[in-house]
Scaffold this motif. Structure first.
Motif, PDB file in Angstrom:
ATOM      1  N   GLU A   1      56.120  24.872  45.818  1.00  0.00           N
ATOM      2  CA  GLU A   1      56.766  25.795  46.752  1.00  0.00           C
ATOM      3  C   GLU A   1      56.430  27.236  46.401  1.00  0.00           C
ATOM      4  O   GLU A   1      56.115  28.048  47.275  1.00  0.00           O
ATOM      5  N   GLY A   2      56.501  27.553  45.114  1.00  0.00           N
ATOM      6  CA  GLY A   2      56.210  28.911  44.662  1.00  0.00           C
ATOM      7  C   GLY A   2      54.770  29.317  44.903  1.00  0.00           C
ATOM      8  O   GLY A   2      54.489  30.450  45.306  1.00  0.00           O
TER       9      GLY A   2
ATOM     10  N   SER B   1      54.350  29.840  48.708  1.00  0.00           N
ATOM     11  CA  SER B   1      55.081  31.051  49.102  1.00  0.00           C
ATOM     12  C   SER B   1      54.365  32.309  48.634  1.00  0.00           C
ATOM     13  O   SER B   1      54.252  33.289  49.372  1.00  0.00           O
ATOM     14  N   SER B   2      53.876  32.284  47.409  1.00  0.00           N
ATOM     15  CA  SER B   2      53.202  33.443  46.845  1.00  0.00           C
ATOM     16  C   SER B   2      51.950  33.805  47.639  1.00  0.00           C
ATOM     17  O   SER B   2      51.721  34.980  47.956  1.00  0.00           O
TER      18      SER B   2
ATOM     19  N   SER C   1      52.888  35.062  51.173  1.00  0.00           N
ATOM     20  CA  SER C   1      53.558  36.365  51.078  1.00  0.00           C
ATOM     21  C   SER C   1      52.571  37.522  51.025  1.00  0.00           C
ATOM     22  O   SER C   1      52.914  38.648  51.382  1.00  0.00           O
TER      23      SER C   1
ATOM     24  N   SER D   1      59.112  37.343  54.752  1.00  0.00           N
ATOM     25  CA  SER D   1      59.876  36.292  54.086  1.00  0.00           C
ATOM     26  C   SER D   1      59.136  34.968  54.186  1.00  0.00           C
ATOM     27  O   SER D   1      58.544  34.665  55.231  1.00  0.00           O
ATOM     28  N   VAL D   2      59.173  34.187  53.107  1.00  0.00           N
ATOM     29  CA  VAL D   2      58.571  32.852  53.105  1.00  0.00           C
ATOM     30  C   VAL D   2      59.514  31.905  52.372  1.00  0.00           C
ATOM     31  O   VAL D   2      59.996  32.227  51.285  1.00  0.00           O
ATOM     32  N   LYS D   3      59.773  30.749  52.976  1.00  0.00           N
ATOM     33  CA  LYS D   3      60.582  29.731  52.311  1.00  0.00           C
ATOM     34  C   LYS D   3      59.875  28.394  52.471  1.00  0.00           C
ATOM     35  O   LYS D   3      59.752  27.862  53.564  1.00  0.00           O
ATOM     36  N   ALA D   4      59.400  27.849  51.341  1.00  0.00           N
ATOM     37  CA  ALA D   4      58.725  26.557  51.341  1.00  0.00           C
ATOM     38  C   ALA D   4      59.681  25.505  50.793  1.00  0.00           C
ATOM     39  O   ALA D   4      60.400  25.753  49.826  1.00  0.00           O
TER      40      ALA D   4
ATOM     41  N   VAL E   1      57.258  25.053  55.733  1.00  0.00           N
ATOM     42  CA  VAL E   1      57.202  26.413  55.227  1.00  0.00           C
ATOM     43  C   VAL E   1      57.606  27.334  56.374  1.00  0.00           C
ATOM     44  O   VAL E   1      56.936  27.368  57.401  1.00  0.00           O
TER      45      VAL E   1
ATOM     46  N   VAL F   1      58.041  30.998  57.771  1.00  0.00           N
ATOM     47  CA  VAL F   1      57.479  32.322  57.530  1.00  0.00           C
ATOM     48  C   VAL F   1      58.059  33.294  58.550  1.00  0.00           C
ATOM     49  O   VAL F   1      58.022  33.031  59.752  1.00  0.00           O
TER      50      VAL F   1
END
Length: 105
Positions: free
Chosen positions: A52-53, A56-57, A60, A67-70, A77, A79
């Motif tokens: 996820e990180g 997201s990285s 981003s 904003s990003v949430k995986a 994901v 976005v």
């Protein structure tokens, strides 16, 4: 004396936690930004928080992303960006992270 003790408690209850009035420590302010575009993508290969990180990285870093949430368990994901993103740019970012963008969810 008890009125003095109760007054601070009532004030604390009305304001919620120290993080936000709703009691949440998370801020969704980026998602509530006026004019923002929210897009949900489906990504394969994510299995954990590290995945996820990484996704997201990379996403981003795209211009306009706020904003990003995986979520590895669903492969989704979310976005939030100032304007619609070029799907090929998102695909390249996901690929750089080592995963595969299936498309929009």
């Amino acid at each position: 004396m008890s009125a003095q003790t109760e007054l601070p408690q009532i004030a604390a209850e009305s304001t919620g936690s120290c993080c936000s009035p709703s009691g949440s420590c998370h801020s969704d302010s980026a998602e509530a930004t006026e004019g923002a575009v929210t897009t949900v993508y489906q990504v394969t290969g994510m299995t954990c928080g590290h995945c996820e990180g990484a996704v997201s990285s990379e996403i981003s870093e795209l211009a306009g992303v706020t904003s990003v949430k995986a979520v590895a368990s669903t492969g989704q994901v979310t976005v939030v960006s100032a304007a619609p993103l070029d799907e090929e740019a998102v695909r390249a970012a996901v690929d750089e992270a080592g995963y595969e963008l299936v498309g929009k969810a």
